[in-house]
Scaffold this motif. Structure first.
Motif, PDB file in Angstrom:
ATOM      1  N   GLY A  72     -36.227  57.414  39.054  1.00  0.00           N
ATOM      2  CA  GLY A  72     -36.217  56.904  40.417  1.00  0.00           C
ATOM      3  C   GLY A  72     -35.057  55.980  40.717  1.00  0.00           C
ATOM      4  N   ALA A  73     -34.441  55.449  39.702  1.00  0.00           N
ATOM      5  CA  ALA A  73     -33.241  54.620  39.804  1.00  0.00           C
ATOM      6  C   ALA A  73     -32.602  54.609  38.424  1.00  0.00           C
ATOM      7  N   MET A  74     -31.302  54.424  38.367  1.00  0.00           N
ATOM      8  CA  MET A  74     -30.605  54.453  37.084  1.00  0.00           C
ATOM      9  C   MET A  74     -29.881  53.136  36.841  1.00  0.00           C
ATOM     10  N   ASN A  75     -29.933  52.709  35.589  1.00  0.00           N
ATOM     11  CA  ASN A  75     -29.204  51.520  35.139  1.00  0.00           C
ATOM     12  C   ASN A  75     -29.593  50.270  35.922  1.00  0.00           C
ATOM     13  N   LYS A  76     -30.879  50.142  36.201  1.00  0.00           N
ATOM     14  CA  LYS A  76     -31.400  48.962  36.884  1.00  0.00           C
ATOM     15  C   LYS A  76     -32.402  48.246  35.992  1.00  0.00           C
ATOM     16  N   VAL A  77     -32.447  46.938  36.152  1.00  0.00           N
ATOM     17  CA  VAL A  77     -33.495  46.154  35.510  1.00  0.00           C
ATOM     18  C   VAL A  77     -34.200  45.340  36.583  1.00  0.00           C
ATOM     19  N   PHE A  78     -35.486  45.136  36.383  1.00  0.00           N
ATOM     20  CA  PHE A  78     -36.327  44.377  37.310  1.00  0.00           C
ATOM     21  C   PHE A  78     -36.994  43.253  36.525  1.00  0.00           C
ATOM     22  N   HIS A  79     -36.978  42.048  37.073  1.00  0.00           N
ATOM     23  CA  HIS A  79     -37.732  40.970  36.445  1.00  0.00           C
ATOM     24  C   HIS A  79     -38.324  40.074  37.512  1.00  0.00           C
ATOM     25  N   ILE A  80     -39.515  39.544  37.228  1.00  0.00           N
ATOM     26  CA  ILE A  80     -40.276  38.761  38.191  1.00  0.00           C
ATOM     27  C   ILE A  80     -40.580  37.398  37.582  1.00  0.00           C
ATOM     28  N   TRP A  81     -40.265  36.336  38.340  1.00  0.00           N
ATOM     29  CA  TRP A  81     -40.470  34.962  37.888  1.00  0.00           C
ATOM     30  C   TRP A  81     -41.447  34.256  38.821  1.00  0.00           C
ATOM     31  N   LYS A  82     -42.329  33.492  38.243  1.00  0.00           N
ATOM     32  CA  LYS A  82     -43.358  32.787  39.013  1.00  0.00           C
ATOM     33  C   LYS A  82     -42.983  31.314  39.167  1.00  0.00           C
ATOM     34  N   TYR A  83     -43.133  30.795  40.399  1.00  0.00           N
ATOM     35  CA  TYR A  83     -42.862  29.389  40.675  1.00  0.00           C
ATOM     36  C   TYR A  83     -44.027  28.771  41.437  1.00  0.00           C
ATOM     37  N   ASP A  84     -44.271  27.500  41.176  1.00  0.00           N
ATOM     38  CA  ASP A  84     -45.350  26.794  41.865  1.00  0.00           C
ATOM     39  C   ASP A  84     -45.032  26.563  43.335  1.00  0.00           C
ATOM     40  N   ILE A 115     -34.749  31.589  25.710  1.00  0.00           N
ATOM     41  CA  ILE A 115     -34.055  30.398  26.206  1.00  0.00           C
ATOM     42  C   ILE A 115     -34.376  30.195  27.685  1.00  0.00           C
ATOM     43  N   ARG A 116     -34.398  31.298  28.416  1.00  0.00           N
ATOM     44  CA  ARG A 116     -34.696  31.217  29.855  1.00  0.00           C
ATOM     45  C   ARG A 116     -36.183  30.953  30.125  1.00  0.00           C
ATOM     46  N   THR A 117     -37.061  31.590  29.369  1.00  0.00           N
ATOM     47  CA  THR A 117     -38.498  31.427  29.616  1.00  0.00           C
ATOM     48  C   THR A 117     -39.012  30.054  29.202  1.00  0.00           C
ATOM     49  N   ALA A 118     -38.200  29.284  28.504  1.00  0.00           N
ATOM     50  CA  ALA A 118     -38.578  27.892  28.200  1.00  0.00           C
ATOM     51  C   ALA A 118     -38.604  27.037  29.465  1.00  0.00           C
ATOM     52  N   HIS A 119     -37.970  27.528  30.533  1.00  0.00           N
ATOM     53  CA  HIS A 119     -37.873  26.751  31.771  1.00  0.00           C
ATOM     54  C   HIS A 119     -38.913  27.129  32.813  1.00  0.00           C
ATOM     55  N   SER A 120     -39.308  28.387  32.869  1.00  0.00           N
ATOM     56  CA  SER A 120     -40.315  28.807  33.857  1.00  0.00           C
ATOM     57  C   SER A 120     -40.944  30.117  33.419  1.00  0.00           C
ATOM     58  N   GLU A 121     -42.025  30.468  34.091  1.00  0.00           N
ATOM     59  CA  GLU A 121     -42.859  31.597  33.660  1.00  0.00           C
ATOM     60  C   GLU A 121     -42.286  32.943  34.106  1.00  0.00           C
ATOM     61  N   LEU A 122     -42.132  33.807  33.145  1.00  0.00           N
ATOM     62  CA  LEU A 122     -41.725  35.193  33.393  1.00  0.00           C
ATOM     63  C   LEU A 122     -42.975  36.063  33.492  1.00  0.00           C
ATOM     64  N   VAL A 123     -43.086  36.828  34.570  1.00  0.00           N
ATOM     65  CA  VAL A 123     -44.209  37.759  34.718  1.00  0.00           C
ATOM     66  C   VAL A 123     -43.945  39.044  33.954  1.00  0.00           C
ATOM     67  N   GLY A 124     -42.755  39.592  34.124  1.00  0.00           N
ATOM     68  CA  GLY A 124     -42.418  40.833  33.438  1.00  0.00           C
ATOM     69  C   GLY A 124     -40.946  41.154  33.558  1.00  0.00           C
ATOM     70  N   PHE A 125     -40.466  41.995  32.624  1.00  0.00           N
ATOM     71  CA  PHE A 125     -39.060  42.406  32.606  1.00  0.00           C
ATOM     72  C   PHE A 125     -39.032  43.879  32.209  1.00  0.00           C
ATOM     73  N   TRP A 126     -38.433  44.714  33.059  1.00  0.00           N
ATOM     74  CA  TRP A 126     -38.438  46.160  32.850  1.00  0.00           C
ATOM     75  C   TRP A 126     -37.056  46.751  33.104  1.00  0.00           C
ATOM     76  N   TYR A 127     -36.828  47.938  32.552  1.00  0.00           N
ATOM     77  CA  TYR A 127     -35.658  48.725  32.943  1.00  0.00           C
ATOM     78  C   TYR A 127     -36.138  50.035  33.544  1.00  0.00           C
ATOM     79  N   SER A 128     -35.329  50.600  34.437  1.00  0.00           N
ATOM     80  CA  SER A 128     -35.716  51.811  35.147  1.00  0.00           C
ATOM     81  C   SER A 128     -35.502  53.042  34.278  1.00  0.00           C
ATOM     82  N   GLU A 129     -36.451  53.964  34.386  1.00  0.00           N
ATOM     83  CA  GLU A 129     -36.369  55.225  33.646  1.00  0.00           C
ATOM     84  C   GLU A 129     -36.199  56.399  34.600  1.00  0.00           C
TER      85      GLU A 129
END
Length: 280
Positions: A111-123, A95-109
């Motif tokens: 070095g950090a706990m209970n974190k998620v990282f996601h990167i979005w690209k904009y023109d 639903i969200r990626t229908a609006h703009s480009e997602l580069v990647g979505f990860w969770y930490s294993e």
């Protein structure tokens, strides 16, 4: 003094590292207050001629030759809610990626706990504003995704970053494997101070062949003088063996010793991509 206080001029074409082919397009970049014409005559930085290539940037860092930027979002998820959060994201992120480009979505294993990282690209920033406006009016996004995950999140953080001009966003050679998100907090002064040494250190690791560079991001909003480097490795053990070998390579040791002069802190996080992540 903030690195935003200065302007820097680059009087040579910017060398780039192609993260897809793993080949450097050029090897040196020189920062100058002036340049020379074909006859060796000094030309002030304020003068531009058809025979001389200039690129100007704010001292937060040189960028690619367009307005494209990346929004890096980091969420701290409640420990007891991590499974529910990841399941919801995998199910409804389309639903969200229908609006703009997602580069990647990860969770930490590691070095950090209970974190998620996601990167979005904009023109550009206008593009991001339009996307955010559209999301505010997207009832499906509000009802199925954002209203569900917000109670599961303890803290949110976002940054705006540009790819450094000597790196194009790459992809792993195959699906699977793990990612490493390395955050370098550099001394104030911007790439004019530490850019060459930092790039040499990155290239030294690339040349060992044990890891694949995906992207190098330099912040524009958030903590300034921060550089995030995203690597891909076949496995944690493959990465560990490669790092051990690299630390015995004289070229890597020399490059790291040169760049560490400008380093204030560093954090490494091992990341696992979600099923919905374009980078897997």
């Amino acid at each position: 003094m903030s690195c935003c206080s200065y302007w820097h001029i680059l009087s040579n074409p910017i060398p780039q590292y192609d993260c897809i082919t793993n080949k450097a397009r050029k090897t040196t970049t020189k920062f100058k207050d002036c340049t020379e014409d074909a006859q060796g005559k000094k030309i002030p930085i304020t003068k531009q001629t058809k025979d001389t290539h200039f690129q100007v940037w704010l001292a937060t860092g040189p960028r690619q030759n367009n307005g494209v930027f990346y929004e890096i979002r980091t969420y701290d998820v409640k420990p007891a809610k991590m499974k529910e959060f990841l399941e919801t994201i995998n199910k409804y992120l389309h639903i969200r990626t229908a609006h703009s480009e997602l580069v990647g979505f990860w969770y930490s294993e590691l070095g950090a706990m209970n974190k998620v990282f996601h990167i979005w690209k904009y023109d550009n920033f206008a593009h991001r504003s339009a996307v955010r406006h559209a999301l505010a009016n997207d009832k499906e996004w509000q009802g199925k995704l954002i209203s569900v995950i917000l109670p599961l999140i303890e803290k949110q953080h976002n940054e705006v970053a540009y790819l450094v001009p000597w790196c194009q966003l790459g992809k792993p050679p195959k699906e699977g494997g793990v990612y490493e998100w390395v955050t370098f907090q550099m001394k104030p002064g911007g790439p004019a101070l530490w850019g060459e040494a930092f790039r040499a250190s990155i290239n030294a690791h690339i040349n060992t062949g044990y890891t694949r560079l995906i992207g190098v991001f330099h912040t524009e909003y958030g903590f300034l003088n921060t550089v995030h480097v995203l690597w891909w490795n076949e496995s944690p053990d493959h990465r560990a063996a490669g790092r051990h070998s690299a630390h015995e390579d004289a070229r890597v040791v020399a490059a790291v010793r040169d760049s560490v002069r400008f380093l204030e802190s560093q954090q490494n996080v091992l990341l696992i991509p979600l099923r919905c992540s374009p980078l897997k």
